[in-house]
Design an enzyme around this catalytic site. Sequence first.
Site, mmCIF file in Angstrom:
data_model
loop_
_atom_site.group_PDB
_atom_site.id
_atom_site.type_symbol
_atom_site.label_atom_id
_atom_site.label_comp_id
_atom_site.label_asym_id
_atom_site.label_seq_id
_atom_site.Cartn_x
_atom_site.Cartn_y
_atom_site.Cartn_z
ATOM 1 N N HIS A 165 0.851 -1.077 0.037
ATOM 2 C CA HIS A 165 -0.047 -0.107 0.014
ATOM 3 C C HIS A 165 0.967 1.340 0.010
ATOM 4 O O HIS A 165 0.700 2.019 -1.064
ATOM 5 C CB HIS A 165 -0.854 0.159 1.373
HETATM 6 C C1 BDR Z 1 -2.868 0.578 5.473
HETATM 7 O O1 BDR Z 1 -3.233 0.297 6.775
HETATM 8 C C2 BDR Z 1 -1.926 -0.506 7.300
HETATM 9 O O2 BDR Z 1 -2.172 -1.539 7.840
HETATM 10 C C3 BDR Z 1 -1.041 -0.298 6.562
HETATM 11 O O3 BDR Z 1 0.426 0.315 6.647
HETATM 12 C C4 BDR Z 1 -1.669 0.765 5.403
HETATM 13 O O4 BDR Z 1 -0.962 2.210 5.552
HETATM 14 C C5 BDR Z 1 -3.779 -0.248 4.430
HETATM 15 O O5 BDR Z 1 -4.940 -0.151 4.627
#
Ligand code: BDR
Length: 310
Positions: free
Chosen positions: A240
């Site tokens: 992400h």
């Molecule tokens: C986001 O949530 C976190 O768990 C990850 O680091 C990312 O920023 C994805 O939904």
Amino acid sequence: MARKIIIDTDPGQDDAVAILLALASPELELLGITCVAGNVPLSLTAKNARIICELANRPDIRVFAGCDAPMARKLVTAEHVHGKTGLDGITLPDPTMPLQESHAVDFLIETLRAEPEDTVTLVPIGPLTNIATAMTRAPDIIPRIQEIVLMGGGYFEGGNITPAAEFNIYVDPEAAKLVFGAGVPLVVMPLDVTHKALTSRARVEAFRKAGRVGPAVASWTDFFERFDKEKYGSEGAPLHDPCTIAYLLKPELFRGRHINVEIETGSELTLGMTVADWWRVSGRAPNATFMGGIDAEGFFALLTERLARL
Ligand code: BDR
Ligand code: CA
């Protein structure tokens, strides 16, 4: 001249990769890292950020601890994804570089006031608590922000922590509402993009060979892949947070639309939903460039090439 950025983060393996990508990129000047409670509690995110800087041989980067809880709710964490340290996958030494004494929110306010207007970009890759708190305490900083490029939300892809909400927005929806309503140029990397940036065996093996930090990055992706592959039934896991930094380096890798995006804060069922008016049916004014597409090959090529420089 390098573009000045502040990364606001809750590391998190994918946050770690985003930070490394920034540190590997001369186009960006990282003014500081502000930590927030999110994937794991604040004490761990502030520790993890320093572990990551030391891994990159950058103990000179200033790391600040910020808010330890959302603006109006109890903290929700994600150890089920990131492990109990938040950086599970490889054991790295405890950091020796200091945590800065000032609060992250003070650093954000002071930096935005001190730097020339429109020259500092914020890159939030965790819950938006620090950013929204800074905006609430010092509204004069809002027009000084050049741009906010954040990871959060999801629309066609739905949510990942609830059927409707993505984790970063869900954890602090009140903060997200403030940030999305602030009138700052906003670029959003939602799940609609990040779920198209999936790791694969070949991509992880390329990371493993990417210089000194490569093995750590591969072990992190190996770790969170287990959870995501089972959940999504996919070949790999979404990476992400690095999408934000990749956008700053190569915006042409992404496609999106300038639309209205509102944050749900009232409904229990859809709390934290990013209601994205993709088809422009609401008549509400656009407030964000909401991304929907990514050149995944180009993204992983950029990431691997940059990580190998560290
Ligand atoms: C986001 O949530 C976190 O768990 C990850 O680091 C990312 O920023 C994805 O939904
Ligand atoms: Ca994150």
